[in-house]
Write a protein that holds these residues in place. Structure first.
Motif, PDB file in Angstrom:
ATOM      1  N   TYR A   1     -24.145  -1.098  64.195  1.00 34.69           N
ATOM      2  CA  TYR A   1     -24.685   0.258  64.280  1.00 34.69           C
ATOM      3  C   TYR A   1     -25.187   0.567  65.683  1.00 34.69           C
ATOM      4  N   PHE A   2     -25.738  -0.425  66.362  1.00 42.16           N
ATOM      5  CA  PHE A   2     -26.199  -0.198  67.730  1.00 42.16           C
ATOM      6  C   PHE A   2     -25.018   0.086  68.654  1.00 42.16           C
ATOM      7  N   GLY A   3     -23.902  -0.613  68.442  1.00 42.83           N
ATOM      8  CA  GLY A   3     -22.698  -0.357  69.230  1.00 42.83           C
ATOM      9  C   GLY A   3     -22.131   1.031  68.986  1.00 42.83           C
ATOM     10  N   LEU A   4     -22.147   1.460  67.741  1.00 47.84           N
ATOM     11  CA  LEU A   4     -21.673   2.811  67.427  1.00 47.84           C
ATOM     12  C   LEU A   4     -22.597   3.880  68.010  1.00 47.84           C
ATOM     13  N   PHE A   5     -23.895   3.608  68.016  1.00 47.46           N
ATOM     14  CA  PHE A   5     -24.848   4.532  68.627  1.00 47.46           C
ATOM     15  C   PHE A   5     -24.609   4.629  70.127  1.00 47.46           C
ATOM     16  N   PHE A   6     -24.359   3.486  70.778  1.00 46.35           N
ATOM     17  CA  PHE A   6     -24.067   3.480  72.207  1.00 46.35           C
ATOM     18  C   PHE A   6     -22.768   4.221  72.494  1.00 46.35           C
TER      19      PHE A   6
END
Length: 100
Positions: A60-65
């Motif tokens: 999820y952090f990668g998708l947010f980035f």
């Protein structure tokens, strides 16, 4: 397997430094600057995905980035279109602070 991981980290760091080098050296046009920023963000995203795959399944952090990177790219392209319509080109020499 560790050689592939080290090669992937080295490749992503090389992408970041190549993007930084092109941002510093080719700064006549706004489009060149935007493309080098996007190339740096792609290298950072790749490094982030490598790190997150080692830590766990937290994507999820990668998708947010990636979402923030896409928003930054869309904002840059809209500014480029606005500047080309108002000034006629994207040279940094033709911009003036007093014309804003």
């Amino acid at each position: 397997m560790t050689n592939f991981g080290l090669l992937s980290v080295f490749s992503s760091l090389m992408m970041i430094f190549c993007g930084l080098w092109s941002f510093i050296s080719y700064h006549k046009h706004l489009l060149n600057s935007l493309l080098s920023l996007e190339f740096m963000m792609l290298g950072i995203f790749w490094l982030l995905n490598l790190q997150m795959s080692v830590v766990g399944n937290e994507m999820y952090f990668g998708l947010f980035f990636l979402t923030l990177t896409v928003c930054e790219g869309a904002l840059g392209l809209s500014l480029l279109v606005f500047i080309v319509r108002s000034h006629g080109n994207d040279y940094f020499k033709s911009f003036s602070i007093l014309e804003c």
